[in-house]
Write a protein that holds these residues in place. Structure first.
Motif, PDB file in Angstrom:
ATOM      1  N   MET A  34     -41.027  25.926 -30.144  1.00  0.00           N
ATOM      2  CA  MET A  34     -42.326  26.493 -30.491  1.00  0.00           C
ATOM      3  C   MET A  34     -43.281  25.336 -30.755  1.00  0.00           C
ATOM      4  O   MET A  34     -42.869  24.295 -31.282  1.00  0.00           O
ATOM      5  CB  MET A  34     -42.207  27.415 -31.698  1.00  0.00           C
ATOM      6  CG  MET A  34     -41.251  28.574 -31.454  1.00  0.00           C
ATOM      7  SD  MET A  34     -41.192  29.790 -32.793  1.00  0.00           S
ATOM      8  CE  MET A  34     -42.650  30.775 -32.415  1.00  0.00           C
ATOM      9  N   HIS A  35     -44.511  25.527 -30.355  1.00  0.00           N
ATOM     10  CA  HIS A  35     -45.490  24.450 -30.422  1.00  0.00           C
ATOM     11  C   HIS A  35     -46.799  24.947 -31.000  1.00  0.00           C
ATOM     12  O   HIS A  35     -47.134  26.128 -30.897  1.00  0.00           O
ATOM     13  CB  HIS A  35     -45.794  23.896 -29.022  1.00  0.00           C
ATOM     14  CG  HIS A  35     -44.599  23.672 -28.166  1.00  0.00           C
ATOM     15  ND1 HIS A  35     -44.078  24.642 -27.345  1.00  0.00           N
ATOM     16  CD2 HIS A  35     -43.819  22.583 -27.993  1.00  0.00           C
ATOM     17  CE1 HIS A  35     -43.039  24.160 -26.701  1.00  0.00           C
ATOM     18  NE2 HIS A  35     -42.856  22.911 -27.070  1.00  0.00           N
ATOM     19  N   TRP A  36     -47.559  24.023 -31.539  1.00  0.00           N
ATOM     20  CA  TRP A  36     -48.963  24.251 -31.888  1.00  0.00           C
ATOM     21  C   TRP A  36     -49.812  23.330 -31.023  1.00  0.00           C
ATOM     22  O   TRP A  36     -49.564  22.121 -30.964  1.00  0.00           O
ATOM     23  CB  TRP A  36     -49.238  23.966 -33.353  1.00  0.00           C
ATOM     24  CG  TRP A  36     -48.688  25.003 -34.281  1.00  0.00           C
ATOM     25  CD1 TRP A  36     -47.545  24.926 -35.023  1.00  0.00           C
ATOM     26  CD2 TRP A  36     -49.262  26.281 -34.571  1.00  0.00           C
ATOM     27  NE1 TRP A  36     -47.368  26.084 -35.742  1.00  0.00           N
ATOM     28  CE2 TRP A  36     -48.408  26.928 -35.489  1.00  0.00           C
ATOM     29  CE3 TRP A  36     -50.414  26.945 -34.140  1.00  0.00           C
ATOM     30  CZ2 TRP A  36     -48.675  28.213 -35.989  1.00  0.00           C
ATOM     31  CZ3 TRP A  36     -50.677  28.207 -34.637  1.00  0.00           C
ATOM     32  CH2 TRP A  36     -49.815  28.828 -35.551  1.00  0.00           C
ATOM     33  N   TYR A  37     -50.778  23.919 -30.336  1.00  0.00           N
ATOM     34  CA  TYR A  37     -51.778  23.186 -29.586  1.00  0.00           C
ATOM     35  C   TYR A  37     -53.135  23.449 -30.252  1.00  0.00           C
ATOM     36  O   TYR A  37     -53.293  24.396 -31.028  1.00  0.00           O
ATOM     37  CB  TYR A  37     -51.846  23.671 -28.138  1.00  0.00           C
ATOM     38  CG  TYR A  37     -50.735  23.214 -27.236  1.00  0.00           C
ATOM     39  CD1 TYR A  37     -49.466  23.783 -27.293  1.00  0.00           C
ATOM     40  CD2 TYR A  37     -50.948  22.215 -26.295  1.00  0.00           C
ATOM     41  CE1 TYR A  37     -48.453  23.362 -26.447  1.00  0.00           C
ATOM     42  CE2 TYR A  37     -49.946  21.788 -25.438  1.00  0.00           C
ATOM     43  CZ  TYR A  37     -48.706  22.380 -25.529  1.00  0.00           C
ATOM     44  OH  TYR A  37     -47.704  21.958 -24.682  1.00  0.00           O
ATOM     45  N   ARG A  38     -54.113  22.643 -29.910  1.00  0.00           N
ATOM     46  CA  ARG A  38     -55.477  22.902 -30.370  1.00  0.00           C
ATOM     47  C   ARG A  38     -56.464  22.492 -29.290  1.00  0.00           C
ATOM     48  O   ARG A  38     -56.177  21.633 -28.454  1.00  0.00           O
ATOM     49  CB  ARG A  38     -55.791  22.173 -31.679  1.00  0.00           C
ATOM     50  CG  ARG A  38     -55.859  20.656 -31.573  1.00  0.00           C
ATOM     51  CD  ARG A  38     -56.051  20.050 -32.955  1.00  0.00           C
ATOM     52  NE  ARG A  38     -56.124  18.596 -32.904  1.00  0.00           N
ATOM     53  CZ  ARG A  38     -56.150  17.821 -33.979  1.00  0.00           C
ATOM     54  NH1 ARG A  38     -56.107  18.373 -35.206  1.00  0.00           N
ATOM     55  NH2 ARG A  38     -56.234  16.509 -33.857  1.00  0.00           N
ATOM     56  N   GLN A  39     -57.614  23.143 -29.340  1.00  0.00           N
ATOM     57  CA  GLN A  39     -58.677  22.828 -28.391  1.00  0.00           C
ATOM     58  C   GLN A  39     -60.005  22.848 -29.125  1.00  0.00           C
ATOM     59  O   GLN A  39     -60.460  23.907 -29.583  1.00  0.00           O
ATOM     60  CB  GLN A  39     -58.691  23.816 -27.231  1.00  0.00           C
ATOM     61  CG  GLN A  39     -59.669  23.447 -26.131  1.00  0.00           C
ATOM     62  CD  GLN A  39     -59.445  24.229 -24.861  1.00  0.00           C
ATOM     63  OE1 GLN A  39     -58.778  25.264 -24.846  1.00  0.00           O
ATOM     64  NE2 GLN A  39     -59.975  23.741 -23.756  1.00  0.00           N
ATOM     65  N   GLY A  40     -60.598  21.663 -29.276  1.00  0.00           N
ATOM     66  CA  GLY A  40     -61.910  21.557 -29.877  1.00  0.00           C
ATOM     67  C   GLY A  40     -62.995  21.866 -28.863  1.00  0.00           C
ATOM     68  O   GLY A  40     -62.747  21.875 -27.653  1.00  0.00           O
ATOM     69  N   TYR A  94     -53.597  27.148 -31.108  1.00  0.00           N
ATOM     70  CA  TYR A  94     -52.805  28.090 -30.327  1.00  0.00           C
ATOM     71  C   TYR A  94     -51.321  27.869 -30.578  1.00  0.00           C
ATOM     72  O   TYR A  94     -50.843  26.730 -30.612  1.00  0.00           O
ATOM     73  CB  TYR A  94     -53.055  27.906 -28.837  1.00  0.00           C
ATOM     74  CG  TYR A  94     -54.482  28.181 -28.401  1.00  0.00           C
ATOM     75  CD1 TYR A  94     -55.423  27.153 -28.361  1.00  0.00           C
ATOM     76  CD2 TYR A  94     -54.880  29.464 -28.029  1.00  0.00           C
ATOM     77  CE1 TYR A  94     -56.724  27.396 -27.960  1.00  0.00           C
ATOM     78  CE2 TYR A  94     -56.183  29.717 -27.629  1.00  0.00           C
ATOM     79  CZ  TYR A  94     -57.102  28.679 -27.600  1.00  0.00           C
ATOM     80  OH  TYR A  94     -58.385  28.920 -27.203  1.00  0.00           O
ATOM     81  N   CYS A  95     -50.602  28.964 -30.670  1.00  0.00           N
ATOM     82  CA  CYS A  95     -49.146  28.943 -30.760  1.00  0.00           C
ATOM     83  C   CYS A  95     -48.594  29.123 -29.342  1.00  0.00           C
ATOM     84  O   CYS A  95     -49.118  29.919 -28.549  1.00  0.00           O
ATOM     85  CB  CYS A  95     -48.692  30.082 -31.658  1.00  0.00           C
ATOM     86  SG  CYS A  95     -46.921  30.299 -31.800  1.00  0.00           S
ATOM     87  N   HIS A  96     -47.527  28.397 -29.021  1.00  0.00           N
ATOM     88  CA  HIS A  96     -46.886  28.475 -27.706  1.00  0.00           C
ATOM     89  C   HIS A  96     -45.379  28.489 -27.910  1.00  0.00           C
ATOM     90  O   HIS A  96     -44.850  27.737 -28.741  1.00  0.00           O
ATOM     91  CB  HIS A  96     -47.302  27.271 -26.863  1.00  0.00           C
ATOM     92  CG  HIS A  96     -46.628  27.184 -25.538  1.00  0.00           C
ATOM     93  ND1 HIS A  96     -45.736  26.189 -25.232  1.00  0.00           N
ATOM     94  CD2 HIS A  96     -46.714  27.976 -24.442  1.00  0.00           C
ATOM     95  CE1 HIS A  96     -45.305  26.364 -23.992  1.00  0.00           C
ATOM     96  NE2 HIS A  96     -45.893  27.441 -23.501  1.00  0.00           N
ATOM     97  N   ALA A  97     -44.693  29.341 -27.180  1.00  0.00           N
ATOM     98  CA  ALA A  97     -43.240  29.427 -27.304  1.00  0.00           C
ATOM     99  C   ALA A  97     -42.600  29.554 -25.936  1.00  0.00           C
ATOM    100  O   ALA A  97     -43.157  30.178 -25.027  1.00  0.00           O
ATOM    101  CB  ALA A  97     -42.846  30.625 -28.162  1.00  0.00           C
ATOM    102  N   VAL A  98     -41.435  28.945 -25.803  1.00  0.00           N
ATOM    103  CA  VAL A  98     -40.639  29.056 -24.573  1.00  0.00           C
ATOM    104  C   VAL A  98     -39.224  29.442 -24.956  1.00  0.00           C
ATOM    105  O   VAL A  98     -38.700  29.009 -25.977  1.00  0.00           O
ATOM    106  CB  VAL A  98     -40.634  27.745 -23.770  1.00  0.00           C
ATOM    107  CG1 VAL A  98     -42.015  27.466 -23.206  1.00  0.00           C
ATOM    108  CG2 VAL A  98     -40.184  26.576 -24.621  1.00  0.00           C
ATOM    109  N   GLY A  99     -38.616  30.280 -24.127  1.00  0.00           N
ATOM    110  CA  GLY A  99     -37.252  30.715 -24.420  1.00  0.00           C
ATOM    111  C   GLY A  99     -36.765  31.665 -23.360  1.00  0.00           C
ATOM    112  O   GLY A  99     -37.174  31.583 -22.188  1.00  0.00           O
TER     113      GLY A  99
END
Length: 120
Positions: A34-40, A94-99
């Protein structure tokens, strides 16, 4: 399909703290990472922090020592504690998940994002 819902964003003064949460729901067999991304505004989306199912962590240099990512594997929830916030941390997070939704059937999904604004 896996749904991700972020919460915890808002307006905070410089030096303040916020805690973001993201819960994954739906048909889930396993979650690898699981990841956290951001976009300004006017910027490209960037990776902020990652955590694997085994607990391996990774942080962007810009947040090391200030942000802490953690997860609850039982509930497929990821958290991000953000301390010593700076105006340059202002972004949509943004939250991102892979599985896998079934063995061998992978998912790669994003949440809708939550706004974090750091301003006096």
């Amino acid at each position: 399909q896996v749904q991700l819902v972020e919460s915890g964003g808002g307006l905070v003064q410089p030096g303040g703290s916020l805690r973001l949460s993201c819960a994954a729901s739906g048909r889930i067999f396993s979650v690898y990472a699981m990841h956290w991304y951001r976009q300004g505004s006017g910027k490209q989306r960037e990776l902020v922090a990652s955590i694997t199912s085994g607990g391996r962590l990774n942080y962007a240099d810009s947040v090391k020592g200030r942000f802490t990512i953690s997860r609850d594997n039982a509930s497929n929830t990821v958290y991000q504690q953000m301390n010593s916030l700076k105006p340059e941390d202002t972004a949509v997070y943004y939250c991102h998940a892979v599985g896998e939704i079934l063995p061998g059937q992978h998912f790669d999904d994003w949440g809708p994002g939550t706004q974090v604004t750091v301003s006096a």
